[in-house]
Motif scaffolding. Structure first.
Motif, PDB file in Angstrom:
ATOM      1  N   ALA A 111      60.893  39.663  11.157  1.00 35.79           N
ATOM      2  CA  ALA A 111      60.698  38.259  10.801  1.00 35.79           C
ATOM      3  C   ALA A 111      61.401  37.936   9.490  1.00 35.79           C
ATOM      4  N   PRO A 112      62.489  37.160   9.528  1.00 36.83           N
ATOM      5  CA  PRO A 112      63.143  36.746   8.286  1.00 36.83           C
ATOM      6  C   PRO A 112      62.295  35.707   7.555  1.00 36.83           C
ATOM      7  N   VAL A 113      62.167  35.866   6.255  1.00 45.19           N
ATOM      8  CA  VAL A 113      61.377  34.938   5.442  1.00 45.19           C
ATOM      9  C   VAL A 113      62.191  34.555   4.215  1.00 45.19           C
ATOM     10  N   GLN A 114      62.507  33.275   4.093  1.00 48.36           N
ATOM     11  CA  GLN A 114      63.187  32.814   2.893  1.00 48.36           C
ATOM     12  C   GLN A 114      62.152  32.630   1.779  1.00 48.36           C
ATOM     13  N   VAL A 144      67.933  35.221  -0.160  1.00 49.01           N
ATOM     14  CA  VAL A 144      67.331  35.334  -1.483  1.00 49.01           C
ATOM     15  C   VAL A 144      68.334  34.851  -2.528  1.00 49.01           C
ATOM     16  N   PRO A 145      67.978  33.848  -3.338  1.00 48.40           N
ATOM     17  CA  PRO A 145      68.907  33.319  -4.341  1.00 48.40           C
ATOM     18  C   PRO A 145      68.996  34.243  -5.548  1.00 48.40           C
ATOM     19  N   PRO A 146      69.986  34.017  -6.409  1.00 48.81           N
ATOM     20  CA  PRO A 146      70.049  34.781  -7.652  1.00 48.81           C
ATOM     21  C   PRO A 146      68.729  34.638  -8.398  1.00 48.81           C
ATOM     22  N   ARG A 147      68.404  35.635  -9.151  1.00 49.61           N
ATOM     23  CA  ARG A 147      67.110  35.676  -9.817  1.00 49.61           C
ATOM     24  C   ARG A 147      66.766  34.385 -10.556  1.00 49.61           C
ATOM     25  N   ALA A 148      65.624  33.870 -10.239  1.00 50.14           N
ATOM     26  CA  ALA A 148      65.083  32.681 -10.900  1.00 50.14           C
ATOM     27  C   ALA A 148      63.576  32.821 -10.859  1.00 50.14           C
ATOM     28  N   LYS A 149      62.882  32.180 -11.769  1.00 52.21           N
ATOM     29  CA  LYS A 149      61.433  32.339 -11.867  1.00 52.21           C
ATOM     30  C   LYS A 149      60.734  31.972 -10.568  1.00 52.21           C
ATOM     31  N   ILE A 150      61.106  30.841  -9.975  1.00 51.62           N
ATOM     32  CA  ILE A 150      60.436  30.403  -8.752  1.00 51.62           C
ATOM     33  C   ILE A 150      60.697  31.380  -7.619  1.00 51.62           C
ATOM     34  N   ALA A 151      61.931  31.915  -7.561  1.00 53.43           N
ATOM     35  CA  ALA A 151      62.248  32.888  -6.510  1.00 53.43           C
ATOM     36  C   ALA A 151      61.417  34.144  -6.689  1.00 53.43           C
ATOM     37  N   ASP A 171      62.548  47.026   2.354  1.00 50.52           N
ATOM     38  CA  ASP A 171      63.084  47.260   1.014  1.00 50.52           C
ATOM     39  C   ASP A 171      64.407  46.512   0.850  1.00 50.52           C
ATOM     40  N   ALA A 172      65.217  46.509   1.907  1.00 52.93           N
ATOM     41  CA  ALA A 172      66.500  45.815   1.872  1.00 52.93           C
ATOM     42  C   ALA A 172      66.286  44.305   1.928  1.00 52.93           C
ATOM     43  N   GLN A 173      66.997  43.588   1.085  1.00 55.45           N
ATOM     44  CA  GLN A 173      66.933  42.125   1.075  1.00 55.45           C
ATOM     45  C   GLN A 173      68.295  41.549   1.419  1.00 55.45           C
ATOM     46  N   VAL A 174      68.286  40.347   1.993  1.00 53.70           N
ATOM     47  CA  VAL A 174      69.522  39.666   2.363  1.00 53.70           C
ATOM     48  C   VAL A 174      69.718  38.489   1.417  1.00 53.70           C
ATOM     49  N   GLY A 175      70.812  38.484   0.700  1.00 54.84           N
ATOM     50  CA  GLY A 175      71.056  37.434  -0.285  1.00 54.84           C
ATOM     51  C   GLY A 175      71.542  36.136   0.325  1.00 54.84           C
ATOM     52  N   VAL A 198      79.147  42.786  -1.078  1.00 56.16           N
ATOM     53  CA  VAL A 198      77.714  43.033  -1.236  1.00 56.16           C
ATOM     54  C   VAL A 198      76.971  42.653   0.038  1.00 56.16           C
ATOM     55  N   ALA A 199      77.424  41.582   0.693  1.00 52.46           N
ATOM     56  CA  ALA A 199      76.779  41.132   1.926  1.00 52.46           C
ATOM     57  C   ALA A 199      76.815  42.225   2.993  1.00 52.46           C
ATOM     58  N   ALA A 200      77.967  42.858   3.146  1.00 56.76           N
ATOM     59  CA  ALA A 200      78.091  43.924   4.139  1.00 56.76           C
ATOM     60  C   ALA A 200      77.177  45.094   3.807  1.00 56.76           C
ATOM     61  N   ALA A 201      77.105  45.440   2.531  1.00 56.35           N
ATOM     62  CA  ALA A 201      76.234  46.547   2.107  1.00 56.35           C
ATOM     63  C   ALA A 201      74.771  46.221   2.375  1.00 56.35           C
ATOM     64  N   GLU A 202      74.389  44.975   2.116  1.00 56.37           N
ATOM     65  CA  GLU A 202      73.009  44.546   2.376  1.00 56.37           C
ATOM     66  C   GLU A 202      72.662  44.681   3.854  1.00 56.37           C
ATOM     67  N   MET A 203      73.560  44.191   4.718  1.00 55.92           N
ATOM     68  CA  MET A 203      73.270  44.198   6.148  1.00 55.92           C
ATOM     69  C   MET A 203      73.244  45.609   6.705  1.00 55.92           C
ATOM     70  N   GLN A 204      74.136  46.459   6.240  1.00 53.36           N
ATOM     71  CA  GLN A 204      74.139  47.838   6.706  1.00 53.36           C
ATOM     72  C   GLN A 204      72.852  48.541   6.279  1.00 53.36           C
ATOM     73  N   ALA A 205      72.424  48.286   5.044  1.00 54.03           N
ATOM     74  CA  ALA A 205      71.189  48.898   4.548  1.00 54.03           C
ATOM     75  C   ALA A 205      69.985  48.435   5.366  1.00 54.03           C
ATOM     76  N   LEU A 206      69.955  47.149   5.708  1.00 60.39           N
ATOM     77  CA  LEU A 206      68.845  46.625   6.501  1.00 60.39           C
ATOM     78  C   LEU A 206      68.850  47.221   7.907  1.00 60.39           C
ATOM     79  N   ALA A 207      70.021  47.299   8.515  1.00 64.91           N
ATOM     80  CA  ALA A 207      70.124  47.858   9.867  1.00 64.91           C
ATOM     81  C   ALA A 207      69.613  49.297   9.896  1.00 64.91           C
TER      82      ALA A 207
END
Length: 214
Positions: A111-114, A144-151, A171-175, A198-207
């Protein structure tokens, strides 16, 4: 031995469900798995992407794809799982019966959750549905957006939803990266068209993580 079935589910539309399903399918195929995708979402976005991909690859998309109606899902998935090591189901939002069938067919529900209040509230029906069908659920923080307090605050709220072993948090997050949508436009994925990003690395880690947890 039957293949693993991963249902990508989220009752809220626009959560990035189909984008995630497409990129994961290619990432698993690149790991050497025989992959089949099943589109039961009436919008048919995964099917349209597959058509673009088939044209871009000269009719060799690298995986099997079927588009079916909800009531045929169980039988079709069982058939595909006998001839493929991984089956990915793109389930529909706002369709209780079809979504339930897709969840029931799964080895693991993803389940993807923004990190937004709307997504946080909207994931609860999916968690409940997985619980009713006695299926484990893996929450994936998406866009996931760049680090911000609300995020950070919203990510912490999503973490509170984890309740092992029934509900897990990847553990893996998708930006929130344009590469995910941009590569799909050409019928490809980030792990193909943007391999050193970075996007490719994120997706490979999640897979790889989903496989470990299934």
């Amino acid at each position: 031995m039957a293949g693993k079935v991963f249902t990508v589910a989220q009752q809220k539309g626009g959560a990035g469900k189909t984008t995630l399903a497409a990129h994961l399918a290619i990432a698993w195929a690149q790991l050497g798995h025989s992959v089949a995708t099943v589109d039961i979402d009436p919008q048919g976005s995964l099917t349209r992407w597959h058509a673009v991909r088939a044209e871009a690859t000269g009719g060799k998309p690298g995986f099997t794809h079927v588009q079916i109606t909800g009531w045929r899902t169980q039988a079709e998935v069982e058939k595909l799982a006998r001839s493929h090591s991984i089956v990915v189901i793109d389930s529909p939002p706002h369709a209780q019966t079809e979504a339930r069938i897709a969840v029931r067919a799964a080895s693991l529900v993803v389940a993807p959750v923004q990190p937004s209040p709307m997504d946080l509230w909207a994931v609860h029906p999916t968690i409940e549905l997985a619980s009713q069908e006695k299926r484990r659920l893996l929450l994936v923080l998406n866009r996931v957006p760049p680090r911000a307090k609300i995020a950070d605050e919203l990510v912490a709220k999503v973490q509170e939803l984890a309740n092992p072993p029934a509900v897990l948090l990847a553990d893996a997050q998708v930006g929130n990266r344009t590469a995910y949508a941009g590569t799909l436009m050409s019928g490809l994925s980030v792990t193909e068209a943007a391999r050193k990003t970075v996007a490719a690395a994120e997706m490979q880690a999640l897979a790889e993580e989903i496989l470990r947890r299934s």
